[in-house]
Design a protein around this motif. Structure first.
Motif, mmCIF file in Angstrom:
data_model
loop_
_atom_site.group_PDB
_atom_site.id
_atom_site.type_symbol
_atom_site.label_atom_id
_atom_site.label_comp_id
_atom_site.label_asym_id
_atom_site.label_seq_id
_atom_site.Cartn_x
_atom_site.Cartn_y
_atom_site.Cartn_z
ATOM 1 N N ARG A 174 -6.070 6.462 19.527
ATOM 2 C CA ARG A 174 -4.955 7.169 18.860
ATOM 3 C C ARG A 174 -5.050 7.617 17.292
ATOM 4 N N SER A 175 -5.552 7.859 16.353
ATOM 5 C CA SER A 175 -5.878 8.112 14.883
ATOM 6 C C SER A 175 -6.039 9.404 14.625
ATOM 7 N N VAL A 176 -5.401 9.651 12.753
ATOM 8 C CA VAL A 176 -5.928 10.413 12.753
ATOM 9 C C VAL A 176 -5.553 10.537 11.147
ATOM 10 N N HIS A 177 -6.364 11.504 11.588
ATOM 11 C CA HIS A 177 -8.147 12.169 10.299
ATOM 12 C C HIS A 177 -6.800 12.403 9.469
ATOM 13 N N MET A 178 -7.218 11.895 7.569
ATOM 14 C CA MET A 178 -5.989 12.640 6.759
ATOM 15 C C MET A 178 -7.036 12.681 5.177
ATOM 16 N N GLY A 179 -6.134 12.909 4.195
ATOM 17 C CA GLY A 179 -6.822 13.676 3.068
ATOM 18 C C GLY A 179 -5.789 13.715 1.992
ATOM 19 N N GLY A 180 -6.352 13.448 1.007
ATOM 20 C CA GLY A 180 -5.259 14.326 -0.029
ATOM 21 C C GLY A 180 -5.476 13.209 -1.119
ATOM 22 N N THR A 181 -5.924 13.570 -2.333
ATOM 23 C CA THR A 181 -6.256 12.170 -3.488
ATOM 24 C C THR A 181 -5.633 11.004 -3.523
ATOM 25 N N GLU A 182 -4.347 11.350 -3.994
ATOM 26 C CA GLU A 182 -2.954 10.398 -3.758
ATOM 27 C C GLU A 182 -2.849 9.200 -3.344
ATOM 28 N N PHE A 183 -3.144 9.656 -1.793
ATOM 29 C CA PHE A 183 -3.267 9.479 -0.195
ATOM 30 C C PHE A 183 -4.204 8.712 -0.894
ATOM 31 N N MET A 184 -5.550 8.862 -0.939
ATOM 32 C CA MET A 184 -6.307 8.872 -0.789
ATOM 33 C C MET A 184 -6.872 7.298 -1.681
ATOM 34 N N ALA A 185 -6.379 7.255 -2.547
ATOM 35 C CA ALA A 185 -6.414 6.002 -4.019
ATOM 36 C C ALA A 185 -5.807 4.970 -3.234
ATOM 37 N N GLN A 186 -4.310 5.714 -2.727
ATOM 38 C CA GLN A 186 -4.093 4.139 -1.782
ATOM 39 C C GLN A 186 -4.956 3.567 -0.701
ATOM 40 N N VAL A 187 -5.605 4.192 0.097
ATOM 41 C CA VAL A 187 -5.732 3.357 1.041
ATOM 42 C C VAL A 187 -7.854 2.955 0.885
ATOM 43 N N ALA A 188 -8.363 3.787 -0.723
ATOM 44 C CA ALA A 188 -9.173 2.902 -1.164
ATOM 45 C C ALA A 188 -8.956 1.302 -1.776
ATOM 46 N N ARG A 189 -7.382 1.746 -1.843
ATOM 47 C CA ARG A 189 -6.903 0.119 -2.312
ATOM 48 C C ARG A 189 -6.790 -0.911 -1.389
ATOM 49 N N ALA A 190 -6.592 0.057 -0.451
ATOM 50 C CA ALA A 190 -6.215 -1.200 0.634
ATOM 51 C C ALA A 190 -7.621 -1.358 1.466
ATOM 52 N N ALA A 191 -8.539 -0.425 0.909
ATOM 53 C CA ALA A 191 -10.359 -0.490 1.112
ATOM 54 C C ALA A 191 -10.831 -2.161 0.037
ATOM 55 N N ALA A 192 -9.841 -2.145 -0.894
ATOM 56 C CA ALA A 192 -10.487 -3.185 -1.612
ATOM 57 C C ALA A 192 -10.293 -3.825 -1.244
ATOM 58 N N GLY A 193 -8.714 -4.364 -1.040
ATOM 59 C CA GLY A 193 -8.217 -5.491 -0.315
ATOM 60 C C GLY A 193 -8.871 -6.091 1.048
ATOM 61 N N LEU A 194 -9.413 -5.681 1.938
ATOM 62 C CA LEU A 194 -9.965 -5.921 2.793
ATOM 63 C C LEU A 194 -10.777 -7.052 2.559
ATOM 64 N N TRP A 195 -12.215 -5.806 1.750
ATOM 65 C CA TRP A 195 -13.090 -6.709 0.819
ATOM 66 C C TRP A 195 -12.755 -8.139 0.191
ATOM 67 N N ALA A 196 -11.794 -7.848 -0.345
ATOM 68 C CA ALA A 196 -10.828 -8.950 -0.947
ATOM 69 C C ALA A 196 -10.754 -9.655 0.478
ATOM 70 N N TRP A 197 -10.419 -10.352 0.818
ATOM 71 C CA TRP A 197 -10.245 -10.991 2.299
ATOM 72 C C TRP A 197 -11.716 -11.393 2.780
ATOM 73 N N SER A 198 -12.387 -10.158 3.028
ATOM 74 C CA SER A 198 -13.639 -11.089 3.196
ATOM 75 C C SER A 198 -14.716 -12.229 2.085
ATOM 76 N N GLY A 199 -13.751 -11.900 1.239
ATOM 77 C CA GLY A 199 -14.829 -12.714 0.191
ATOM 78 C C GLY A 199 -15.483 -12.227 -0.620
ATOM 79 N N ASP A 200 -15.736 -10.521 -0.511
ATOM 80 C CA ASP A 200 -16.374 -9.579 -1.902
ATOM 81 C C ASP A 200 -16.398 -9.212 -2.359
ATOM 82 N N SER A 201 -16.147 -9.786 -4.208
ATOM 83 C CA SER A 201 -15.146 -9.276 -4.965
ATOM 84 C C SER A 201 -16.091 -7.986 -6.013
ATOM 85 N N ASP A 202 -17.452 -7.866 -5.507
ATOM 86 C CA ASP A 202 -17.366 -7.268 -6.198
ATOM 87 C C ASP A 202 -18.125 -5.837 -5.571
ATOM 88 N N SER A 203 -17.610 -5.313 -4.250
ATOM 89 C CA SER A 203 -17.289 -4.240 -2.746
ATOM 90 C C SER A 203 -15.908 -4.167 -2.860
#
Length: 552
Positions: free
Chosen positions: A440-469
């Motif tokens: 079960r998922s929700v499909h979402m948008g909106g630039t301010e909300f997606m800025a937070q999602v993009a930073r969450a994606a950055a956090g996932l990459w940081a946990w995997s050890g890839d600082s460039d991504s």
């Protein structure tokens, strides 16, 4: 009773931005520079010619040109008189009619955050008065357990706490720096009415049970010690009374010990309770009744405007979403799955290869591998897909995580043909085996909300050890924030608008389990009890209508 909550303190440097869309004059100036280039390609427009054309004061024209140069749309050529010509970006802007923000970026005052080491909650320093170990006296006051030790923080949680003025937004967030890991937050507990005084707003849901249990355990220990004292005193009194006729007279100059005096209570310190010393430890701010109101059980509302496009249930709906995302994305696709196995990943190889062959950057992350799958197999398979799609460029376009993220996050993020970033958030294993319950998922948008999602994606990459991504997704977040400024200044309104809060990792500990009226939630988490990932890892979203009928 005083109970201590062990905390760490982090210092965060960040910058804020404020801005507006281009004015009508700046748009016309851009068009005039483009027209001049068509007539005299090597001459361009000058400040004088622009002032003559628009019949405005030179100061206004200078401001307009400086704004265009600062955006990278206009360049200045050398010569007898400075002339202005379009850059490649400026030419594209003229064709597309795009309107970026005219942005001023400035560093903000550093912010200090307090991190609770029991459940992982965060608060600003001003909301959580802490004391050093020597003042807290953990040898006398009971404290909650240390379960979560962090030397770094997830910026997707941090961004909600950073202060900013009206009309400003967070432009960039520096790496949080650990400045102290040995402090305590004292709270006052009344076990009679089970009230807790002195907690920051929003920490009650996560910490109240732990604090009350700690206080009750300490109370029971003190009562047991008092029972031991009473039993010991009765025994001593009996011995003293029965032996008194046989005791020799006290020699002159000898002083009787406390236990030799009938009815005399032994000092508490002699029995190891420490109660007398505990009474001398004081935290005056906990006497302020206003703190009880400030420490509300209800967490602050950190919802922002977002767009809810649709909900997805089951295998077929999710497969249609990921196939469409990979087939239509313009620049980015990120697939974060709680689990991965080789069979499920192989089924997506064709659509992933098609996206990479168009020049789309595809990121693949996973919380854990299923039985029979190891990270090296995942990396090797995706490297082969990338090479077949774009040969040597495939390695830079298709980025697999080399390490598990340890997160239960299920996230699909992609940009459509119009460049707007969208996300699908839920509990579906995009590249893993289907669970016992339909996804079960929700499909979402909106630039301010997606800025937070993009930073969450950055956090996932940081946990995997890839600082460039991670840095690349931070830049995506910055662009989303700039687009938010443009929309806000123009008064744009999102279609399918809702109020949404992105909940990341340990923030889930403060989330009530039951749905409130008219609220929708979707997401997935893992609970880690030991190791560096101890705590809750995952991403969820809480959604409610900003107006109109409640969500089903």
């Amino acid at each position: 009773m005083i109970v201590l909550v062990p905390v760490s303190m982090f210092n965060v440097n960040f910058s804020v931005a404020r801005g507006r869309p281009y004015s009508r004059l700046e748009q016309r100036v851009l068009e005039e520079i483009a027209a001049r280039a068509g007539v005299a390609p090597h001459q361009g427009a000058t400040l004088t010619s622009l002032c003559d054309t628009f019949r405005v004061h030179e100061r206004l024209m200078v401001e307009a040109v400086v704004t265009l140069v600062g955006a990278g749309w206009v360049a200045v050529t050398s010569g007898r008189e400075a002339a202005f010509v379009l850059t490649d970006e400026g030419q594209q802007a003229c064709v597309s009619g795009k309107e970026p923000a005219s942005v001023i970026v400035a560093p903000a005052a550093p912010c200090t955050l307090v991190f609770d080491k029991t459940t992982g909650q965060l608060a600003r320093r001003g909301e959580a008065p802490t004391v050093p170990k020597e003042q807290a006296r953990p040898d006398l006051n009971p404290s909650t357990a240390v379960r979560i030790v962090r030397t770094a923080l997830d910026e997707s949680q941090i961004q909600k706490l950073l202060p900013r003025a009206s009309g400003e937004w967070i432009r960039s967030i520096g790496r949080p720096r650990l400045v102290n890991s040995d402090r305590y937050l004292p709270v006052r507990v009344n076990l009679a009415d089970r009230s807790i005084m002195g907690l920051p707003r929003g920490w009650h849901q996560a910490l109240a049970g732990e604090i009350l249990t700690t206080a009750q355990t300490k109370k029971d220990e003190l009562e047991d010690n008092l029972d031991v004292q009473a039993t010991l005193q009765v025994s001593v009194a009996k011995v003293t009374t029965s032996a008194q006729p046989l005791m020799p007279a006290t020699a002159p100059g000898d002083r009787p010990t406390p236990l030799s005096i009938p009815g005399r209570r032994a000092p508490a310190t002699a029995l190891g309770t420490g109660a007398a010393s505990q009474a001398r430890v004081s935290f005056p701010w906990l006497e302020d009744a206003e703190l009880l109101e400030n420490g509300s059980v209800t967490p602050p509302d950190r919802s922002i405007e977002a767009a809810l496009f649709s909900e997805a249930f089951g295998e077929e709906a999710h497969q249609l979403l990921i196939t469409k995302a990979l087939a239509t994305a313009a620049h980015h696709v990120l697939i974060a799955s709680p689990l991965v196995n080789m069979e499920s990943l192989s089924k997506l190889s064709e659509v992933i290869q098609g996206a990479v062959s168009r020049g789309v950057r595809v990121d693949v992350l996973y919380g854990d591998t299923e039985e029979g799958t190891v990270p090296k197999d995942v990396v090797d398979l995706l490297n082969r897909i990338g090479y077949h799609a774009a040969e040597r460029l495939g390695r830079s376009l298709l980025k697999p995580a080399k390490e598990r993220t340890g997160s239960g996050a299920s996230l699909l993020a992609f940009d459509g043909k119009d460049g707007a970033l969208e996300a699908v958030i839920g509990n579906y294993a995009w590249i893993g085996s289907p669970g016992s319950e339909p996804g079960r998922s929700v499909h979402m948008g909106g630039t301010e909300f997606m800025a937070q999602v993009a930073r969450a994606a950055a956090g996932l990459w940081a946990w995997s050890g890839d600082s460039d991504s991670a840095d690349r997704w931070r830049r995506v977040a910055d662009r989303c924030q700039d687009a938010t400024a443009v929309s806000a200044a123009r008064g744009d309104r999102l279609r399918d608008q809702v109020l949404a809060e992105l909940v990341v990792d340990d923030e889930h500990a403060r989330d009530a389990q039951s749905l409130e009226a008219g609220e929708l939630r979707a997401g997935g988490t893992y609970q880690h009890n030991t190791g560096i990932a101890a705590g809750i890892r995952g991403i969820s979203v809480r959604i409610r209508r900003s107006e109109g009928p409640d969500l089903p």
